[in-house]
Design a protein around this motif. Structure first.
Motif, PDB file in Angstrom:
ATOM      1  N   PRO A 100      34.584  22.833  46.289  1.00  0.00           N
ATOM      2  CA  PRO A 100      34.017  22.574  47.612  1.00  0.00           C
ATOM      3  C   PRO A 100      33.493  23.815  48.347  1.00  0.00           C
ATOM      4  O   PRO A 100      32.803  23.668  49.338  1.00  0.00           O
ATOM      5  N   CYS A 150      39.323  32.611  48.905  1.00  0.00           N
ATOM      6  CA  CYS A 150      38.358  31.525  48.744  1.00  0.00           C
ATOM      7  C   CYS A 150      37.569  31.275  50.035  1.00  0.00           C
ATOM      8  O   CYS A 150      38.154  31.200  51.121  1.00  0.00           O
ATOM      9  N   CYS A 185      40.065  29.077  42.318  1.00  0.00           N
ATOM     10  CA  CYS A 185      40.929  28.774  43.458  1.00  0.00           C
ATOM     11  C   CYS A 185      41.974  27.710  43.085  1.00  0.00           C
ATOM     12  O   CYS A 185      41.619  26.628  42.602  1.00  0.00           O
ATOM     13  N   HIS A 228      36.270  28.607  50.884  1.00  0.00           N
ATOM     14  CA  HIS A 228      36.436  27.239  51.373  1.00  0.00           C
ATOM     15  C   HIS A 228      37.452  27.231  52.504  1.00  0.00           C
ATOM     16  O   HIS A 228      37.077  27.173  53.672  1.00  0.00           O
ATOM     17  N   LEU A 229      38.743  27.354  52.165  1.00  0.00           N
ATOM     18  CA  LEU A 229      39.751  27.333  53.228  1.00  0.00           C
ATOM     19  C   LEU A 229      40.760  28.470  53.090  1.00  0.00           C
ATOM     20  O   LEU A 229      41.886  28.377  53.574  1.00  0.00           O
ATOM     21  N   GLY A 230      40.359  29.522  52.382  1.00  0.00           N
ATOM     22  CA  GLY A 230      41.132  30.755  52.452  1.00  0.00           C
ATOM     23  C   GLY A 230      42.275  30.951  51.491  1.00  0.00           C
ATOM     24  O   GLY A 230      43.118  31.816  51.717  1.00  0.00           O
ATOM     25  N   CYS A 231      42.360  30.184  50.385  1.00  0.00           N
ATOM     26  CA  CYS A 231      43.447  30.446  49.426  1.00  0.00           C
ATOM     27  C   CYS A 231      43.138  31.698  48.602  1.00  0.00           C
ATOM     28  O   CYS A 231      41.980  32.056  48.409  1.00  0.00           O
ATOM     29  N   CYS A 238      43.726  25.971  45.091  1.00  0.00           N
ATOM     30  CA  CYS A 238      43.940  24.912  46.087  1.00  0.00           C
ATOM     31  C   CYS A 238      43.083  23.677  45.833  1.00  0.00           C
ATOM     32  O   CYS A 238      43.600  22.583  45.665  1.00  0.00           O
ATOM     33  N   HIS A 239      41.745  23.849  45.795  1.00  0.00           N
ATOM     34  CA  HIS A 239      40.909  22.668  45.567  1.00  0.00           C
ATOM     35  C   HIS A 239      39.904  22.894  44.441  1.00  0.00           C
ATOM     36  O   HIS A 239      38.976  22.124  44.274  1.00  0.00           O
ATOM     37  N   GLY A 240      40.080  24.009  43.731  1.00  0.00           N
ATOM     38  CA  GLY A 240      39.326  24.183  42.488  1.00  0.00           C
ATOM     39  C   GLY A 240      37.973  24.867  42.588  1.00  0.00           C
ATOM     40  O   GLY A 240      37.214  24.852  41.616  1.00  0.00           O
ATOM     41  N   SER A 241      37.615  25.477  43.720  1.00  0.00           N
ATOM     42  CA  SER A 241      36.342  26.212  43.764  1.00  0.00           C
ATOM     43  C   SER A 241      36.379  27.348  42.755  1.00  0.00           C
ATOM     44  O   SER A 241      37.450  27.875  42.436  1.00  0.00           O
TER      45      SER A 241
END
Ligand code: FES
Length: 501
Positions: free
Chosen positions: A490, A455, A473, A457-460, A475-478
Motif C-alpha cells: 500500500p 515504511c 515491510c 505507508h504507516l511507519g513500520c 506490517c502490510h507488505g509494501s
C-alpha cells in the motif's frame, strides 16, 4: 530468473505513459487482472475508461501467479458452511464456478492465445489424520450440489498420498498472455491504458474525482482501485483488515512423467504442482514455502526448499524459472469487493483474493462493473466490502497483530552490524548512525545506497531482503528497491534517501 509468465511475454506489449490531463467516465488504478477485466467489461458496455499502471501491465502480483482458475480454494467449503451458512457457501461456489466459464468465454470471444487448458483440481494430504478433513470437504461440496470426489491416487504424482478431493472442469492458463489479450480488447473498444504512471493522490471535487499522477491529472466520475493493496488508507482502513503472504514458485524441466491436474497440499508445509507449456514442451511448476510478507527471511532458502523437493522427485530436473508472489488475505478470508467506503461514493475496490486471484478477480470485475453500470449482481452481498462484522477468524487477528509487534521488537535486535564496514558487498543491513537508523545496501562493486528504513505507508521498520535486494515491510507488505523506490503497495511514496553517511 523471473516469472515464467513475465519472462516469456516481456516485449509483447507496451503502452505510453500519460502525457496530458484527461477527463473520463472511469479511471482504473492498477493494470493487474482485476483492473484489466473490469476495464474490459466496462469498455464493452461503451464506457470511456482509462487504466493507469505504475509499472508495466500484469507484471506485479497477477504476473507472478500460479495461473490456476478454480473454484477449489483449498479446503474451504466446509468452513464456509459452518461459519457463514449454506446459502453463503453456495453463492461463493457458484460465483467462482461462473468465473471459470466467464474467462473461457472471454478467451473465445477475443481469440486470446493463452495456453488455456481444462484440468482437474486436487487438494491432497499425505497424513492419515487429515483424511477426515478431506472427507468433510467432499461432503460439504456435494451438499452444495457440486460434484467432488474423494480419491487416493493422482496420476503421475511423484509421491504417495493418503487422500485428495477432486474437482472436475477447472482450468489453467498463461496469465500474462491472457492479460495481453484483455489489453488488446480494451484498446479496440476505444479505451486507453497508460504504463509508468503512478497515482499519487485521489482528490474529491464537487462532482468528480481527480486522480493526481506523476505524469498528469485524470478527472473522473468514478474510480476503481485495482492496485494489489488499496492505496488509500483513510477511509477504508483496509490496512487494518488484511495482511500479505509470500509464496514461491519454480519451473522445472524433466524427462519424468508429470502429474496430471492442478494439485495443492493441505499439509504443513504444503506444496503445489501444475504443468505449463514452454517452448513446445510440458514443464512443471512447483510452489509453496509460504510465509507472512515482510518477515525477515532468507529468500534463497525458500527457493532452495523448492529445489530440494524438485531434485528429490525429479533428479534429472533443470530449474528454468524462479519467482515469488504476495497475496492479500483478509482476516475473515473473504475478499472485499464493491464500494470502497461509505464515505467515498463512486469509488470501488476488489482485493483480498487470497491465493485465488485468477478466479476471484473475475468475480470482482463482474460485481464492480455491474455496480458501475447500475445492474444487480447476485453475488455482491457475500463479498460486501463495507462489511463491519466481528471477525470470524480470531486466530488470524492474533496472528496479524502479534507478528507485526514481534517484528518490530525483533528488528530492534537486528540492527547490526553496527559498522558500515561490516556489511559485505552485494548485501544490506540496518545500521545505527548518530542515533538514527540507516538502511544501507552495498552493491557488488561496494557502492553504497542509503535510505531511511521506515515504511512510507504507516511507519513500520523495514527489513532487508537480500535475494530480491529489497526493503520489505512486515506490517502490510509494501516493498521498496535498494534505492528506496516503491515497488509494492500500500505505500505509494518511496523511502527517504540519505546522501551523507
Ligand atoms: Fe503499512 Fe509498511 S505497509 S506500514
Amino acid at each position: 530468473m523471473g516469472s515464467l509468465w513475465i519472462e516469456t511475454t516481456k516485449d509483447d506489449i507496451s503502452f505510453n505513459e500519460l502525457n496530458q490531463n484527461k477527463e473520463i467516465d472511469i479511471c482504473i488504478i492498477g493494470a493487474g487482472l482485476f483492473g484489466l477485466t473490469t476495464a474490459y467489461y466496462l469498455s464493452k458496455n461503451g464506457k470511456k475508461v482509462v487504466v493507469i499502471e505504475k509499472d508495466k501491465i500484469g507484471e506485479k502480483v497477477s504476473g507472478n501467479t500460479t495461473g490456476k482458475i478454480t473454484s477449489q480454494h483449498g479446503l474451504f467449503y466446509d468452513h464456509l458452511i459452518t461459519d457463514y451458512g449454506k446459502n453463503f457457501a453456495q453463492k461463493y461456489l457458484e460465483a467462482s464456478e461462473e468465473a471459470i466459464s466467464n474467462i473461457k468465454k472471454i478467451i473465445k470471444e477475443e481469440n486470446i492465445e493463452c495456453d488455456f487448458e481444462e484440468k482437474e483440481a486436487y487438494v491432497y494430504t499425505t497424513e492419515q489424520d487429515k483424511i477426515q478433513n478431506i472427507e468433510k470437504e467432499v461432503k460439504a461440496v456435494n451438499d452444495l450440489e457440486k460434484e467432488a470426489e474423494f480419491v487416493t491416487e493422482i496420476k503421475n504424482m511423484p509421491f504417495k498420498i493418503k487422500g485428495a478431493i477432486k474437482f472436475k472442469n477447472q482450468a489453467q492458463f498463461h496469465a500474462r498472455k491472457y492479460m495481453i489479450g484483455l489489453c488488446k480488447a480494451i484498446v479496440s473498444n476505444n479505451c486507453e491504458i497508460f504504463e509508468n504512471t503512478t497515482a499519487i493522490e485521489v482528490e474529491k471535487t464537487h462532482e468528480n474525482y481527480i486522480v493526481h499522477t506523476n505524469k498528469g491529472n485524470i478527472t473522473s466520475k468514478k474510480i476503481v482501485i485495482a492496485t494489489h493493496y488499496p492505496i488509500i488508507n483513510f477511509p477504508g482502513f483496509y490496512f487494518a483488515k488484511m495482511y500479505q503472504s509470500t509464496s514461491y514458485l519454480i519451473a522445472i524441466e524433466t524427462h519424468k512423467k508429470l502429474p496430471e491436474g492442478m494439485i495443492i497440499g493441505t499439509d504443513n508445509p504444503y506444496y503445489s504442482f501444475r504443468t505449463a507449456k514452454y517452448n513446445g514442451k510440458e514443464i512443471l511448476l512447483i510452489g509453496g514455502a509460504e510465509h507472512k510478507t515482510g518477515k525477515p527471511i532468507e529468500t534463497n532458502e525458500k527457493y532452495k526448499e523448492l529445489e530440494e523437493i524438485a531434485k528429490k522427485y525429479y533428479p534429472d530436473c533443470k530449474v528454468l524459472y524462479k519467482w515469488n508472489t504476495r497475496d492479500c488475505i483478509s482476516l475473515d478470508k473473504i475478499p472485499y469487493i464493491g464500494e470502497f467506503s461509505v464515505f467515498m461514493k463512486d469509488v470501488y475496490i476488489g482485493t483480498g483474493f487470497k491465493k485465488w486471484g485468477m478466479t476471484l478477480s473475475n468475480v470482482s470485475a463482474n460485481i464492480v462493473s455491474d455496480k458501475i453500470l447500475g445492474k444487480e449482481n447476485k453475488y455482491e452481498d457475500i463479498f460486501n466490502s463495507k462489511r463491519i462484522k466481528p471477525i470470524k477468524n480470531r486466530w488470524e487477528v492474533k496472528n496479524m497483530v502479534q507478528s507485526s509487534v514481534n517484528n518490530l521488537v525483533f528488528d530492534k535486535f537486528r540492527i547490526e552490524p553496527f559498522w558500515i564496514d561490516q556489511i559485505e558487498n552485494d548485501n544490506g543491513a540496518i545500521i545505527e548512525k548518530d542515533d538514527e537508523l540507516v538502511g544501507v545496501y552495498k552493491d557488488a562493486t561496494g557502492k553504497i545506497y542509503a535510505v531511511r528504513p521506515v515504511c512510507s505507508h504507516l511507519g513500520c521498520l523495514l527489513s532487508w531482503n537480500n535475494t530480491d535486494k529489497t526493503w520489505d515491510c512486515p506490517c502490510h507488505g509494501s516493498r521498496f528497491d535498494y534505492n528506496g523506490k516503491n515497488l509494492y503497495e500500500p505505500a505509494i511514496k518511496g523511502l527517504d534517501i540519505i546522501t551523507k553517511i
